[in-house]
Design a protein around this motif. Structure first.
Motif, PDB file in Angstrom:
ATOM      1  N   ARG A  91      37.756 -35.821  43.450  1.00 26.59           N
ATOM      2  CA  ARG A  91      36.810 -35.605  42.339  1.00 26.59           C
ATOM      3  C   ARG A  91      37.449 -34.759  41.243  1.00 26.59           C
ATOM      4  NH1 ARG A  91      33.085 -33.652  45.154  1.00 26.59           N
ATOM      5  NH2 ARG A  91      33.514 -31.441  44.817  1.00 26.59           N
ATOM      6  N   GLU A  92      38.201 -33.716  41.631  1.00 24.70           N
ATOM      7  CA  GLU A  92      38.805 -32.836  40.629  1.00 24.70           C
ATOM      8  C   GLU A  92      39.943 -33.531  39.890  1.00 24.70           C
ATOM      9  OE1 GLU A  92      40.479 -28.228  40.274  1.00 24.70           O
ATOM     10  OE2 GLU A  92      39.853 -29.036  42.215  1.00 24.70           O
ATOM     11  N   THR A 135      44.236 -39.170  35.722  1.00 17.68           N
ATOM     12  CA  THR A 135      43.608 -37.860  35.654  1.00 17.68           C
ATOM     13  C   THR A 135      42.985 -37.653  34.279  1.00 17.68           C
ATOM     14  OG1 THR A 135      45.639 -36.787  34.899  1.00 17.68           O
ATOM     15  CG2 THR A 135      45.312 -36.962  37.284  1.00 17.68           C
ATOM     16  N   LEU A 136      42.230 -36.568  34.171  1.00 18.88           N
ATOM     17  CA  LEU A 136      41.547 -36.285  32.912  1.00 18.88           C
ATOM     18  C   LEU A 136      42.520 -36.017  31.770  1.00 18.88           C
ATOM     19  CD1 LEU A 136      38.671 -34.012  34.299  1.00 18.88           C
ATOM     20  CD2 LEU A 136      38.634 -36.478  33.822  1.00 18.88           C
ATOM     21  N   ASP A 137      43.769 -35.622  32.090  1.00 18.77           N
ATOM     22  CA  ASP A 137      44.747 -35.365  31.022  1.00 18.77           C
ATOM     23  C   ASP A 137      45.648 -36.571  30.762  1.00 18.77           C
ATOM     24  OD1 ASP A 137      46.366 -35.386  33.236  1.00 18.77           O
ATOM     25  OD2 ASP A 137      47.082 -33.329  33.043  1.00 18.77           O
ATOM     26  N   GLY A 142      37.924 -37.590  38.845  1.00 19.10           N
ATOM     27  CA  GLY A 142      36.547 -37.711  38.389  1.00 19.10           C
ATOM     28  C   GLY A 142      35.631 -38.176  39.513  1.00 19.10           C
TER      29      GLY A 142
END
Length: 644
Positions: A168-169, A199-201, A172
Motif C-alpha cells: 500500500r505504501e 510508485t507515487l514518484d 497505493g
C-alpha cells in the motif's frame, strides 16, 4: 539443579546465545508464559540487558509479542519435541533462527538463537549496487524486516511492517488486495509472489517473495527498482536470472548457517548421551562397591567395570581432541621404522580375547608382503587400524567373522612400497547410501545395532583424515545383512637397514621390561590437586620409592632449595598449577645456585595430551613427559630409562 549448573559451566563463556526456559502453565495445562531459568551473557546481550536483569523474569509479561516461541517451547518442555524455527523480532529488530530441545527436567527446555540479520545486511551490500534490497518475510505474523538502506531508498516509513502495508505504501491502495490474495496462496505452499507496480514518484518497483528451502515458516523477498528495464523493455530475462542467482546464493548461505547450527546441536546431544553413559556406570558401580565392602569379589568386579568405563570416557575425549587438531592442521606425522607385519599381528593379539569371548573367527594374514620394514607414524597407523577393526567387532554379531589381510602391490615409486590393508566382517552392514556420509563428523550407523553405536561419531572421520594425510585412500563396500569391507591403501617409504636395526633394538629393549624396582629412590611429587598427588604417591610407593609432596610449583622450588644436594632422585611435576606452572617451576629449579639441580631428573605429568605440551616440557629442560589419566607402564618405563 545439576542441569543448570552444567549449562553454566559449558555456556557462560560461549559466544553462542543459549538459555533454559521454564514454562508456566495454567490449571488446565495451557502455557501462558515462560521465564529464563538460565541464560548466558551472549543471550542477554541480544536484548541489551544483563543476565541478572533477565534471570527468572517472565518474557511475555515483560515484552508480549509473537506466541510462536511459547508454543514451540511448550512442545519441547512437555512433549520432548525438538524444533527449529525462524522469527522476525520487532523488539530486537532482528531476524532470528532458533532451536528448542527437551531437557531431563519436565517443564524446562533448552534453546539456542542465531541472529541472521547480519547475513541479510551483508547480502544487501552486493545487491544494493543494482538497486535491489533483500528482506525476510515471516509467514506466521505476515511481518517483513527491511534494512534501513531499503527504507531510505524507497522512502518507507518503517522497516518492520506487514507485506500488504508495504505494498500500500509503495504502490497505493489498489495493490493491497492483489498482494493479500497472492500472500494467501504463497502461505499455503503455492507460487512465489511477483508483483510490479509504479510508485507515487514514478519509479517502477518489482516486489518478489520466494520460498526458502523446504520450510513453510518464512520466505525471502527482494525489492528491486526496474524502472530502466521498463523504460527500454529489455534485459528482463537477465534480471530474472540475476534474481535467481541472488536467491540461490542466499539460500546456500542460509543452508550453511542451518547446517552449522544443526552440527552444534548434534554435537551437544551426542556429548550429553555419550559422556553421561560411562559416567553413570562409574558413579553407579562406585556406589555398589561401597555398599558391598565385605564382598571382595563384588568390589573387584565393580572396580574392573569402573576402569573399563573410564577408558571409554577417555577415548571419547581423545576423539574430540584429535578431530580438533586435525581440522586446525596441528597433527604432524612422525615417521619411524617399524615392521608392518609385526604391527598388524599386534592387532591380532589386541582383539583375540574379545574374539574368543564372543565365539568369533578372527585372523590376520600378511603372506603377500615382501618389504616388511617401512617408515610410518606407528601411533597414527595403529589408530587407523584400531578404529576400523574395532568397528568391525562392534557391528558383527557373536559367532561372526572378522578378517584382516595385508598385501604389497607390484608397482610403487622408487624407494616406496604400496600396501593395502583390508578389514572384512560379516556384520550388519550399512544401508545403501550411508557410505556417502560415513566419514562425516558425528555420523553413526548401526542397522539394528543401536545399542552398540557408542562414541562421538568422530572415529571414521578421524580415520579418513589420517589416511589422507598419509597420501592414501580408504574405500568401503557394504551390504545390509552381509557385512562390510574397508580397504586402506597407502604408499610407505621403505626403511633402510640402519633404520631397521635401530628400531629392532629399541623394541627388543622394551619387550624385556616386565619388572620394575626402585628401592631406595626418593621422589618429589608436585601437583596442586590432592587426589592426583595421592594416586601418584601410591603408585611410586608400590615400586619402592619413598616420596615427599608439594602442593604447587613454588612449594616444590622451596623444598628443593632447602634440601641437601642429591636428596631427591626425581621430581614428578604437574604442568598446570594454580600459582606456578610446572615449566616455570622447572626453570626456577634449574636456576638455583647449586650444581646438582642441573642434572636432577624432572618428569612432566599433564592432562594436556597435545604435542605442544611435550615440546614445552622439553624446552625448559624436563627429562620426560606423560599424560593423565596415567599410563602406569609408560611412567615406569620413563623412570627406568632416566634412573638406571
Amino acid at each position: 539443579m545439576q542441569v543448570l549448573k552444567a549449562c553454566s559451566e559449558i555456556f557462560d563463556r560461549s559466544p553462542q546465545p543459549f538459555g533454559v526456559a521454564r514454562l508456566h502453565v495454567d490449571d488446565a495445562g495451557v502455557p501462558f508464559d515462560f521465564s529464563y531459568a538460565y541464560l548466558n551473557p551472549a543471550m542477554a546481550a541480544l536484548t541489551n540487558q544483563t543476565v541478572d536483569e533477565l534471570l527468572g523474569r517472565k518474557v511475555y509479561e515483560m515484552w508480549g509479542g509473537d506466541t510462536t516461541w511459547l508454543d514451540v517451547f511448550y512442545r519441547a518442555a512437555y512433549h520432548d519435541e525438538p524444533c527449529e524455527f525462524e522469527a522476525v523480532s520487532v523488539l530486537l529488530h532482528q531476524f532470528l533462527h532458533a532451536q528448542a530441545f527437551p531437557l531431563s527436567m519436565r517443564g524446562y527446555c533448552g534453546f539456542m538463537v542465531n541472529d541472521l540479520t547480519d547475513m541479510l545486511m551483508q547480502a544487501n551490500l552486493s545487491t544494493s549496487v543494482v538497486a535491489a534490497y533483500l528482506f525476510f518475510y515471516d509467514m506466521r505474523t505476515n511481518l517483513i524486516m527491511l534494512t534501513p538502506s531499503a527504507c531510505e531508498a524507497y522512502g518507507l516509513s518503517s522497516n518492520y511492517t506487514s507485506l500488504t502495508a508495504l505494498a500500500r505504501e509503495l504502490f497505493g491502495p489498489e495493490s493491497e488486495r492483489e498482494i493479500h490474495d497472492r500472500t494467501l496462496v504463497f502461505k499455503d505452499g503455492g507460487a512465489d509472489i511477483l508483483y510490479e507496480g509504479m510508485t507515487l514518484d514514478g519509479r517502477w518497483i518489482q516486489l518478489s517473495v520466494g520460498h526458502v528451502g523446504e520450510t513453510n515458516r518464512f520466505g525471502m523477498g527482494l525489492l528491486e527498482d526496474v524502472t530502466r528495464r521498463k523504460h527500454v523493455e529489455e534485459g528482463s530475462a537477465e534480471q530474472m536470472r540475476l534474481l535467481r542467482r541472488q536467491k540461490a546464493a542466499l539460500e546456500d548461505a542460509l543452508t550453511l548457517a542451518e547446517h552449522g547450527s544443526r552440527a552444534k546441536s548434534t554435537f551437544l546431544t551426542n556429548m550429553s548421551h555419550d559422556f553421561r553413559t560411562p559416567m553413570n556406570s562409574i558413579s553407579g558401580f562406585a556406589g555398589i562397591a561401597l555398599a558391598h565392602l565385605d564382598e571382595p569379589e563384588r568390589v573387584r568386579d565393580c572396580l574392573n567395570k569402573i576402569i573399563r568405563s573410564s577408558g571409554h570416557l577417555l577415548n571419547l575425549v581423545n576423539d574430540i581432541l584429535d578431530m580438533s587438531r586435525i581440522e586446525s592442521g596441528k597433527v604432524v606425522l612422525e615417521e619411524r621404522p617399524i615392521d608392518l607385519v609385526d604391527m598388524l599381528q599386534g592387532m591380532e593379539v589386541m582383539f583375540s580375547d574379545q574374539a574368543a569371548e564372543r565365539g568369533m573367527a578372527f585372523a590376520v594374514s600378511a603372506d603377500e608382503v615382501r618389504d616388511r620394514r617401512v617408515m610410518v607414524d606407528e601411533l597414527r597407523l595403529n589408530q587407523i587400524m584400531v578404529n576400523i577393526i574395532g568397528n568391525a567387532f562392534k557391528f558383527t554379531p557373536d559367532g561372526g567373522m572378522v578378517e584382516v589381510k595385508v598385501w604389497q602391490h607390484a608397482e610403487a615409486p622408487s624407494g616406496y612400497g604400496r600396501y593395502s590393508i583390508s578389514v572384512i566382517d560379516t556384520g550388519c552392514g550399512m544401508k545403501p547410501g550411508f557410505e556417502e556420509t560415513l566419514f562425516n563428523p558425528f555420523e553413526r550407523e548401526g542397522a539394528g545395532y543401536a545399542g552398540r553405536t557408542e562414541g562421538t561419531g568422530l572415529g571414521m572421520a578421524i580415520t579418513r583424515n589420517l589416511v589422507d594425510m598419509m597420501g592414501g585412500t580408504l574405500d568401503v563396500i557394504s551390504q545390509v545383512g552381509q557385512g562390510s569391507e574397508f580397504v586402506v591403501t597407502v604408499p610407505l617409504r621403505l626403511a633402510e637397514a640402519s633404520e631397521g636395526d635401530v628400531e629392532v633394538a629399541a623394541a627388543t629393549d622394551a619387550d624385556v621390561r616386565d619388572g620394575y624396582g626402585f628401592d631406595g629412590k626418593h621422589a618429589l611429587v608436585v601437583d596442586d590437586d590432592e587426589l592426583s598427588r595421592e594416586v601418584m604417591c601410591e603408585i611410586l610407593k608400590q615400586y619402592g620409592f619413598t616420596v615427599e609432596e608439594a602442593a604447587d610449583g613454588d612449594v616444590a622450588v622451596d623444598a628443593i632449595a632447602a634440601s641437601e644436594a642429591g636428596a631427591f632422585d626425581v621430581v614428578i611435576m604437574d604442568m598446570r598449577m594454580r600459582r606456578m606452572d610446572g615449566d616455570e617451576a622447572t626453570r626456577a629449579i634449574r636456576e638455583l645456585p647449586r650444581e646438582d639441580v642441573a642434572a636432577l631428573p624432572v618428569i612432566a605429568v599433564t592432562a594436556d595430551a597435545f604435542e605442544e605440551s611435550a615440546q614445552r616440557a622439553k624446552a625448559v629442560g624436563m627429562n620426560g613427559h606423560t599424560t593423565k589419566p596415567l599410563n602406569v607402564r609408560n611412567l615406569l618405563n620413563i623412570l627406568k630409562d632416566i634412573l638406571d
